[in-house]
Design a protein around this motif. Structure first.
Motif: not given
Length: 174
Positions: A138-153, A157-163
């Motif tokens: 569920m943490i992994e799901r939230d990480i990938s869902a956050s990535f999608v939100l960041f990408r849209v906002l 296409e690559s809004p995150v430098d590191e996890i």
């Protein structure tokens, strides 16, 4: 008090798994979710129903990273009014502030907070309640869902430098 989430996110996950060839009945087994509820976007699901669905999803997918992939399928419209509020924000910072303030309108079972210093800002996702075998997925799901939100906002296409992960890993990364 039991957490209740909109059924919309679960329906999106169900469609995604069906597109991968998994049967609806297998995914809904022992959830208590009737077919008629899936067609009503005003419906909600209890945490017991939703978490059983995610256990079924992991079992059907036979892939311990399935919820990481699943989070990439929660697009902005899946979040309803919360998603609309984010995309309507005048800046990315305001969208994040609003999103964190009203995080209970999402599908998370985790604690998500904004952390900032002079150089970096990011989200910290941590356990809010004991989810047992679903904690890390569920943490992994939230990480990938956050990535999608960041990408849209951010329209990037690559809004995150590191996890970064800290603390004990409950399963090996594959």
């Amino acid at each position: 008090m039991d957490v209740r989430h909109s059924i919309i996110g679960l329906v999106e996950m169900l469609k995604w798994m069906e597109s991968k060839g998994h049967g609806r009945s297998t995914l809904l087994d022992n959830t208590g979710i009737e077919e008629s509820r899936l067609a009503n976007p005003k419906e909600t699901v209890s945490s017991k129903e939703e978490l059983q669905f995610y256990r079924n999803l992991l079992s059907a997918a036979e892939d311990s990273n399935a919820l990481l992939e699943a989070g990439f399928n929660l697009n902005l419209p899946s979040y309803g009014v919360w998603g609309l509020a984010l995309i309507s924000s005048s800046t990315f910072g305001k969208a994040i502030d609003l999103g964190i303030q009203f995080i209970d309108f999402t599908y998370t079972y985790n604690r998500i907070v904004l952390v900032e210093d002079n150089q970096y800002s990011g989200l910290r996702i941590s356990q809010a309640r004991d989810l047992g075998d679903l904690q890390m997925p569920m943490i992994e799901r939230d990480i990938s869902a956050s990535f999608v939100l960041f990408r849209v906002l951010l329209q990037d296409e690559s809004p995150v430098d590191e996890i970064r992960f800290s603390g004990p890993m409950t399963k090996p990364l594959s």
